[in-house]
Design an enzyme around this catalytic site. Sequence first.
Site, PDB file in Angstrom:
ATOM      1  N   GLY A 128     -11.696  14.037  -4.675  1.00  0.00           N
ATOM      2  CA  GLY A 128     -11.611  13.527  -3.309  1.00  0.00           C
ATOM      3  C   GLY A 128     -12.789  12.621  -2.959  1.00  0.00           C
ATOM      4  O   GLY A 128     -13.741  12.477  -3.735  1.00  0.00           O
ATOM      5  N   SER A 180     -19.036  12.059  -4.977  1.00  0.00           N
ATOM      6  CA  SER A 180     -19.398  12.603  -6.291  1.00  0.00           C
ATOM      7  C   SER A 180     -19.719  11.471  -7.267  1.00  0.00           C
ATOM      8  O   SER A 180     -20.452  11.677  -8.237  1.00  0.00           O
ATOM      9  CB  SER A 180     -18.280  13.492  -6.842  1.00  0.00           C
ATOM     10  OG  SER A 180     -17.038  12.803  -6.833  1.00  0.00           O
ATOM     11  N   PRO A 206      -7.360   5.493 -13.631  1.00  0.00           N
ATOM     12  CA  PRO A 206      -6.464   4.828 -14.581  1.00  0.00           C
ATOM     13  C   PRO A 206      -7.206   3.786 -15.419  1.00  0.00           C
ATOM     14  O   PRO A 206      -7.947   2.971 -14.873  1.00  0.00           O
ATOM     15  CB  PRO A 206      -5.414   4.153 -13.691  1.00  0.00           C
ATOM     16  CG  PRO A 206      -5.833   4.356 -12.289  1.00  0.00           C
ATOM     17  CD  PRO A 206      -6.992   5.271 -12.238  1.00  0.00           C
ATOM     18  N   ARG A 246     -14.288  -0.849  -5.300  1.00  0.00           N
ATOM     19  CA  ARG A 246     -13.939  -0.180  -6.553  1.00  0.00           C
ATOM     20  C   ARG A 246     -14.622   1.195  -6.647  1.00  0.00           C
ATOM     21  O   ARG A 246     -14.015   2.178  -7.076  1.00  0.00           O
ATOM     22  CB  ARG A 246     -14.346  -1.087  -7.724  1.00  0.00           C
ATOM     23  CG  ARG A 246     -14.011  -0.508  -9.063  1.00  0.00           C
ATOM     24  CD  ARG A 246     -13.995  -1.565 -10.156  1.00  0.00           C
ATOM     25  NE  ARG A 246     -13.581  -0.965 -11.408  1.00  0.00           N
ATOM     26  CZ  ARG A 246     -14.371  -0.842 -12.468  1.00  0.00           C
ATOM     27  NH1 ARG A 246     -15.607  -1.299 -12.441  1.00  0.00           N
ATOM     28  NH2 ARG A 246     -13.918  -0.252 -13.548  1.00  0.00           N
ATOM     29  N   ASP A 248     -15.802  12.287  -1.833  1.00  0.00           N
ATOM     30  CA  ASP A 248     -16.913  13.197  -1.526  1.00  0.00           C
ATOM     31  C   ASP A 248     -18.238  12.704  -2.102  1.00  0.00           C
ATOM     32  O   ASP A 248     -19.175  13.491  -2.266  1.00  0.00           O
ATOM     33  CB  ASP A 248     -16.607  14.609  -2.049  1.00  0.00           C
ATOM     34  CG  ASP A 248     -16.591  14.672  -3.577  1.00  0.00           C
ATOM     35  OD1 ASP A 248     -16.574  13.597  -4.226  1.00  0.00           O
ATOM     36  OD2 ASP A 248     -16.613  15.783  -4.125  1.00  0.00           O
ATOM     37  N   HIS A 269     -12.929   4.848  -7.079  1.00  0.00           N
ATOM     38  CA  HIS A 269     -13.309   5.791  -8.135  1.00  0.00           C
ATOM     39  C   HIS A 269     -13.817   7.103  -7.552  1.00  0.00           C
ATOM     40  O   HIS A 269     -13.619   8.168  -8.130  1.00  0.00           O
ATOM     41  CB  HIS A 269     -14.373   5.176  -9.049  1.00  0.00           C
ATOM     42  CG  HIS A 269     -13.839   4.122  -9.978  1.00  0.00           C
ATOM     43  ND1 HIS A 269     -14.497   3.700 -11.097  1.00  0.00           N
ATOM     44  CD2 HIS A 269     -12.678   3.417  -9.943  1.00  0.00           C
ATOM     45  CE1 HIS A 269     -13.774   2.778 -11.730  1.00  0.00           C
ATOM     46  NE2 HIS A 269     -12.680   2.581 -11.036  1.00  0.00           N
ATOM     47  N   ASP A 270     -14.469   7.041  -6.412  1.00  0.00           N
ATOM     48  CA  ASP A 270     -14.929   8.280  -5.774  1.00  0.00           C
ATOM     49  C   ASP A 270     -13.731   9.124  -5.338  1.00  0.00           C
ATOM     50  O   ASP A 270     -13.636  10.305  -5.657  1.00  0.00           O
ATOM     51  CB  ASP A 270     -15.812   7.944  -4.562  1.00  0.00           C
ATOM     52  CG  ASP A 270     -16.381   9.199  -3.923  1.00  0.00           C
ATOM     53  OD1 ASP A 270     -16.644  10.175  -4.667  1.00  0.00           O
ATOM     54  OD2 ASP A 270     -16.561   9.220  -2.690  1.00  0.00           O
ATOM     55  N   ASP A 299      -9.120 -13.280 -10.378  1.00  0.00           N
ATOM     56  CA  ASP A 299      -8.240 -14.175  -9.634  1.00  0.00           C
ATOM     57  C   ASP A 299      -8.927 -15.541  -9.663  1.00  0.00           C
ATOM     58  O   ASP A 299      -9.615 -15.922  -8.723  1.00  0.00           O
ATOM     59  CB  ASP A 299      -8.123 -13.609  -8.202  1.00  0.00           C
ATOM     60  CG  ASP A 299      -7.211 -14.415  -7.319  1.00  0.00           C
ATOM     61  OD1 ASP A 299      -6.690 -15.452  -7.751  1.00  0.00           O
ATOM     62  OD2 ASP A 299      -7.032 -13.994  -6.163  1.00  0.00           O
ATOM     63  N   HIS A 308      -7.655  -6.456  -6.538  1.00  0.00           N
ATOM     64  CA  HIS A 308      -8.023  -7.306  -7.676  1.00  0.00           C
ATOM     65  C   HIS A 308      -7.958  -8.788  -7.330  1.00  0.00           C
ATOM     66  O   HIS A 308      -8.156  -9.637  -8.188  1.00  0.00           O
ATOM     67  CB  HIS A 308      -7.154  -6.982  -8.897  1.00  0.00           C
ATOM     68  CG  HIS A 308      -7.497  -5.666  -9.541  1.00  0.00           C
ATOM     69  ND1 HIS A 308      -6.769  -5.099 -10.553  1.00  0.00           N
ATOM     70  CD2 HIS A 308      -8.522  -4.803  -9.308  1.00  0.00           C
ATOM     71  CE1 HIS A 308      -7.321  -3.948 -10.924  1.00  0.00           C
ATOM     72  NE2 HIS A 308      -8.388  -3.742 -10.168  1.00  0.00           N
ATOM     73  N   ASN A 334     -16.908   3.882 -15.201  1.00  0.00           N
ATOM     74  CA  ASN A 334     -17.942   3.589 -14.213  1.00  0.00           C
ATOM     75  C   ASN A 334     -19.052   2.711 -14.757  1.00  0.00           C
ATOM     76  O   ASN A 334     -19.995   2.382 -14.053  1.00  0.00           O
ATOM     77  CB  ASN A 334     -18.575   4.897 -13.716  1.00  0.00           C
ATOM     78  CG  ASN A 334     -17.625   5.635 -12.813  1.00  0.00           C
ATOM     79  OD1 ASN A 334     -16.669   5.070 -12.312  1.00  0.00           O
ATOM     80  ND2 ASN A 334     -17.894   6.905 -12.611  1.00  0.00           N
TER      81      ASN A 334
END
Length: 328
Positions: free
Chosen positions: A74, A78, A164, A64, A76, A68-69, A246, A194, A96
């Site tokens: 991109g 961050s 999203p 995950r 990177d 998100h990165d 799940d 997921h 996050n």
Amino acid sequence: MKMRQLTSLVLATIVCLIGLIGSTQAQLQLGFYANSCPNAEKIVLDFVHQHIHNAPSLAATFIRMHFHDCFVRGCDASVLINTTSNNQAEKDAPPNRTLRGFDFIDRVKSLLEAECPGVVSCADVLSLVTRDTIVATGGPYWEVPTGRRDGVISRSSEATANIPPPSSNFSRLQTLFGNQGLDVKDLVLLSGAHTIGIAHCSSFRNRLYNFTGVGNQDPSLDPRYAANLKANKCKTPTDNSKVEMDPGSRKTFDLSYYSLLLKRRGLFQSDSALTKDLTSLGLVQKLVEGPIEEFFAEFAAAMEKMGRINVKTGTEGEIRKRCGVVNS
Ligand code: HEM
Ligand SMILES: *[C@@H]1O[C@H](CO)[C@@H](O)[C@H](O)[C@H]1NC(C)=O
Ligand SMILES: *[C@@H]1O[C@H](CO)[C@@H](O)[C@H](O)[C@H]1NC(C)=O
Ligand SMILES: *[C@@H]1O[C@H](CO)[C@@H](O)[C@H](O)[C@H]1NC(C)=O
Ligand SMILES: CC(=O)N[C@H]1CO[C@H](CO)[C@@H](O)[C@@H]1O
């Protein structure tokens, strides 16, 4: 000059030009550190093998985190940068809030800095740790070409804008994935992650308690499943327990996420949305039929594609010394 000589001259020029472009626009490549830090990938893999059994649920959090990165500036790293007095970083954006495992990444990075200082990027560490922890816990293998460089900017607002939310409808998902160069097939495949991990009630409680602001449930959610969640997991509208996405199989990377979708038991509106578009529904139905090897192979291709989103290479960005702060 004869025609043939002219042709070969033109061809030679084209080959030179391509070579020139290639050298200025560096690309990711398998084994990027083979000469500069030959043990790099082995150090990551050994660390994962030594430590993942203490906390196997980290595999879910890393995949995950990698997602998100990649969706913000991109892949990177961050997402790893800490907030400072004058900058609220991606880490502190609402999506996050539930990321974990930063210390695991920091420990791998310290080992790599001891072996070859300033060579291996945090972006590559996160990409490799993600793949290796997923494989170590029984999930699919995918190739991780390396050579990513680290970004120096991390803004909370950009995470909120690009990642999203679980309330997303299909068109929102399609747009946000499309912005990253990912198509509906990638969306359906990557959402398959997921099949492992957990969510907090806060990520979907509106579907149980107050879908349109009149105390109602989301009609797209199986009412028996909703009743079960309310009885056993998210017992009040403010209860923020953890729920398996799940149920019964959250540790196993398998096809059950897709069968749940067809039973209207996807936990988020964004999961349920994958059955509301015909193309997407068709892909889900195809995946459910199996075999699982087909899902693994296609998931692998989608992960490799995600891992290439807007990467910084060559002389762009930097190689961070510590993943939580940009170099000074
Ligand atoms: C399609 C859009 C997506 C949305 C809206 C979404 C949303 C979410 C949310 C809200 C959570 C639960 C957070 C919490 O309540 O603690 C979650 C968990 C998770 N997501 Fe997604 N996600 C999406 C796509 C992805 C993708 C592309 C991946 C990876 C390839 C991924 C992997 C995971 C995993 C493994 C977890 C469980 C984390 C854990 O156990 O710590 N998700 N996601
Ligand atoms: C989907 O969600 C977006 C953003 O929340 C909204 O603007 C749009 O109207 C929604 N589309 C549909 C078809 O409901
Ligand atoms: C449901 O949402 C509406 C509108 O946001 C709010 O006024 C109401 O208090 C909420 N009800 C519950 C039970 O949370
Ligand atoms: C970033 O923040 C975390 C937790 O707040 C801390 O453990 C870590 O040491 C920080 N990293 C750096 C490089 O300052
Ligand atoms: C892991 C982490 O840094 N989580 C932060 C995410 O953002 C919230 C605020 O939105 C912080 O409170 C968390 O500490």
